[in-house]
Design an enzyme around this catalytic site. Structure first.
Site, mmCIF file in Angstrom:
data_model
loop_
_atom_site.group_PDB
_atom_site.id
_atom_site.type_symbol
_atom_site.label_atom_id
_atom_site.label_comp_id
_atom_site.label_asym_id
_atom_site.label_seq_id
_atom_site.Cartn_x
_atom_site.Cartn_y
_atom_site.Cartn_z
ATOM 1 N N TYR A 76 0.825 -1.209 0.000
ATOM 2 C CA TYR A 76 0.000 0.000 0.000
ATOM 3 C C TYR A 76 0.860 1.259 0.000
ATOM 4 C CZ TYR A 76 -4.380 -2.524 0.676
ATOM 5 O OH TYR A 76 -5.480 -3.326 0.509
ATOM 6 N N ALA A 125 -10.418 -7.780 -2.435
ATOM 7 C CA ALA A 125 -9.726 -8.466 -1.338
ATOM 8 C C ALA A 125 -10.118 -7.930 0.030
ATOM 9 C CB ALA A 125 -8.215 -8.359 -1.532
ATOM 10 N N GLU A 126 -10.125 -6.601 0.191
ATOM 11 C CA GLU A 126 -10.461 -6.049 1.514
ATOM 12 C C GLU A 126 -11.933 -6.266 1.840
ATOM 13 O OE1 GLU A 126 -8.223 -5.612 3.369
ATOM 14 O OE2 GLU A 126 -6.531 -4.494 2.554
ATOM 15 N N ALA A 127 -12.789 -6.210 0.836
ATOM 16 C CA ALA A 127 -14.207 -6.487 1.081
ATOM 17 C C ALA A 127 -14.438 -7.957 1.406
ATOM 18 C CB ALA A 127 -15.039 -6.075 -0.131
#
Length: 315
Positions: free
Chosen positions: A136, A188-190
């Site tokens: 990130y 991915a984060e969801a």
């Protein structure tokens, strides 16, 4: 003899076909419902419910240790439900940690992989290694934006899709970095966090163009996925859970925020190939680290240690 050989070949063809299908999923952005349903299909395929954190038919899932290929594909659909041309983006994801290794332009089957995944290949594609890694920190620097406050809606995803489809070459450009930040968040984060799923999904049925805005709390969840994954399996009805600044006061609070956790006691989940600033999103390096119950609160060990030390110093 020919019949036996034919049957053997048929058997292996069927097995191979099943494996290929098992590695491919669709994430449908057409509506809020199709989006959530798609996420749940992927979660159920790669995770096992934890019976200790379950309520009303909803459970926290832990990624299976699995066997065979550690990659799966996510085909993006329904960015613009009326335009079939927006159906050529595929994300390649590591199964044991949900890291997005890169994206495939399915019009030419070129797999643009991040530099830290230069060893990764996917069947039927030609690989091109990008000049930047998937951390990130790198993506935000190249994109020129911060995840905190990042806005995502159908329009921005359409723009991101077009940016990825028009990309060529090895350079990790600003437009590609921005696009991948958005798509990693809503895929991915969801998958990991219902809190992020819930924040974004409502924008899909909103005709006004309203955006999901990633909050500091959302970012904090993503950076503590490894610590949460290590602690939550030890939840057995304690009054609350504390991991850093994150606090859950009930099963429903856990389920409302977290959907899928790492299998921290399987060695593949503990291999940190990301940049050092990304380490908090991984399992603790020592797979034996577990949650600690103190005063009916389930603590992450480093959080409890920091609090007890502050109390000792101030007393």
């Amino acid at each position: 003899m020919k019949i036996i050989i034919f049957r053997v070949l048929t058997f292996f063809f069927v097995i191979f076909s099943v494996n290929v299908v098992a590695k491919e999923f669709t994430l449908d952005f057409s509506t809020a419902k199709t989006y959530v349903d798609s996420l749940n299909v992927i979660r159920s395929a790669i995770g096992t419910p934890l019976q200790t954190i379950s309520s009303g038919g909803t459970s926290l899932l832990m990624i299976d240790s699995g066997s065979g290929d550690n990659l799966f594909a996510v085909d993006v659909r329904g960015i613009d439900p009326e335009e079939g041309r927006f159906n050529n983006l595929r994300l390649i994801v590591e199964r044991n940690n949900l890291y997005v290794t890169g994206f495939v332009n399915r019009t030419n089957n070129v797999f643009y992989r991040f530099a830290d995944f230069s060893h990764v290949t996917f069947p039927g594609t030609t690989a091109v290694t990008l000049s930047g890694d998937s951390s990130y920190t790198t993506l935000q620097r190249v994109a020129g934006i911060s995840r905190t406050g990042m806005q995502i809606n159908r329009h921005s995803l359409t723009t991101s899709y077009l940016d990825l489809m028009s990309h060529s070459g090895t350079s990790l450009t600003q437009s590609v970095a921005r696009a991948m930040l958005r798509f990693v968040t809503v895929t991915a984060e969801a998958l990991r966090f219902r809190q992020i799923q819930r924040g974004f999904r409502t924008t899909l049925d909103d005709l006004s163009g309203r955006s999901y805005v990633m909050t500091a709390e959302d970012v904090d969840l993503t950076l503590n996925w490894g610590r949460l994954s290590s602690v939550l399996p030890d939840y057995h009805g304690q009054d609350s859970v504390r991991v850093g600044r994150i606090s859950f006061g009930s099963i429903n609070a856990i389920l409302g925020s977290v959907a899928l956790i790492l299998n921290c006691h399987h060695h593949a989940s503990r291999v940190a190939r990301m940049a050092s600033d990304e380490f908090p999103s991984m399992c603790p390096a020592d797979g034996r680290v577990r949650g600690i119950t103190h005063n009916k609160i389930l603590w992450d060990s480093s959080t409890l240690g920091a609090i007890l030390m502050r109390r000792t110093i101030s007393s």
